[in-house]
Design an enzyme around this catalytic site. Sequence first.
Site, PDB file in Angstrom:
ATOM      1  N   GLN A  87      26.901 -12.151  11.650  1.00 37.40           N
ATOM      2  CA  GLN A  87      27.175 -11.380  12.867  1.00 37.40           C
ATOM      3  C   GLN A  87      27.049  -9.883  12.573  1.00 37.40           C
ATOM      4  O   GLN A  87      27.201  -9.063  13.462  1.00 37.40           O
ATOM      5  CB  GLN A  87      28.587 -11.698  13.372  1.00 37.40           C
ATOM      6  CG  GLN A  87      28.775 -13.156  13.756  1.00 37.40           C
ATOM      7  CD  GLN A  87      30.226 -13.496  14.055  1.00 37.40           C
ATOM      8  OE1 GLN A  87      31.065 -13.577  13.162  1.00 37.40           O
ATOM      9  NE2 GLN A  87      30.525 -13.694  15.318  1.00 37.40           N
ATOM     10  N   HIS A 130      23.263 -10.943  15.656  1.00 36.07           N
ATOM     11  CA  HIS A 130      23.400  -9.798  16.560  1.00 36.07           C
ATOM     12  C   HIS A 130      22.358  -8.718  16.302  1.00 36.07           C
ATOM     13  O   HIS A 130      22.535  -7.579  16.712  1.00 36.07           O
ATOM     14  CB  HIS A 130      24.820  -9.224  16.457  1.00 36.07           C
ATOM     15  CG  HIS A 130      25.874 -10.179  16.933  1.00 36.07           C
ATOM     16  ND1 HIS A 130      27.194 -10.075  16.580  1.00 36.07           N
ATOM     17  CD2 HIS A 130      25.785 -11.272  17.732  1.00 36.07           C
ATOM     18  CE1 HIS A 130      27.873 -11.074  17.146  1.00 36.07           C
ATOM     19  NE2 HIS A 130      27.043 -11.808  17.838  1.00 36.07           N
ATOM     20  N   SER A 147      37.046 -13.305  12.603  1.00 34.29           N
ATOM     21  CA  SER A 147      38.156 -13.824  13.394  1.00 34.29           C
ATOM     22  C   SER A 147      37.634 -14.820  14.436  1.00 34.29           C
ATOM     23  O   SER A 147      38.412 -15.492  15.092  1.00 34.29           O
ATOM     24  CB  SER A 147      38.871 -12.674  14.101  1.00 34.29           C
ATOM     25  OG  SER A 147      37.978 -12.027  14.991  1.00 34.29           O
TER      26      SER A 147
END
Length: 296
Positions: free
Chosen positions: A121, A139, A241
Amino acid sequence: MAAAQEAAGSSAAYSVAMPLAVESELDALAGVLGSARDVLVLTGAGMSTDSGIPDYRGPDGERRVTPVQYHEFVRSADMRRRYWARAFVGWRRFATVEANAGHDAIARLQTVGALGAVITQNVDGLHQAAGTRDVVELHGTLAMVVCLACGAPSRRASLDARTRELNPHFAPGDRELRPDGDIELAEGDVARFVVPPCPSCGSDLLKPDVVFFGESVPKPRVTACCRLTDAADALLVLGSSLRVYSGYRFVRRAAERGIPVAIVTRGPSRGDPVATVRLDAALGQVLPALADRLAA
Ligand SMILES: [Zn+2]
């Protein structure tokens, strides 16, 4: 960089005094990964904090900075000037950031076949800098720029050179680096900043080739990541997370397939209920120790 060196030094100190609880958790993690043929890795911002790139969220999972929103960026030339002025300053620092001990350990584990492809990411390119192959940048990447008017891609380094020519006296000094390579600037500095046009069509709609908040990950990229998830025997999540759905969906998919999901991250993660193994520990400590177990 000094920050990366400090991080490398501190992780070495940690591994000497590793608590017993972590040792047994490491054994469990090594057991899950060692018995899988194809381990898919999913990494987030926590992977790069030891390289001096701060996380958007603290260990409590709360957002600490407000990121640029896609619709604001597209709608407003002022917003784009503000973004590129700050990114120009941030790039001075961002371009010199180096891979850390965790990135190196992943490359080492992949070389011996203990880990497979990596979905990240992060937009910093540090997995590739450490020598890791088969990296999908979910991303996008800060190293590339795309024109929203004509679609032409270009290198961030060449945009940086053109920006410097157009702004010879722009030197606002050192500021705090943000996770997207952005930086805080005074209004006056932003107002006199000149954004280079697209080298192909002359439009001022240049955007870093990263997925902004409020924007979707391109479909073909999602499909490629779904295929990787479906081919894997285990999923290893590092430094995320999983608050953002774009990464979390692969954890859900892995859990639905019934393959083991291992999560190593600081603080709570949205994947915790489906985790087979869960370590709340520093990646700069866990990954080199894991490489010592599985890639010795
Ligand atoms: Zn263009």
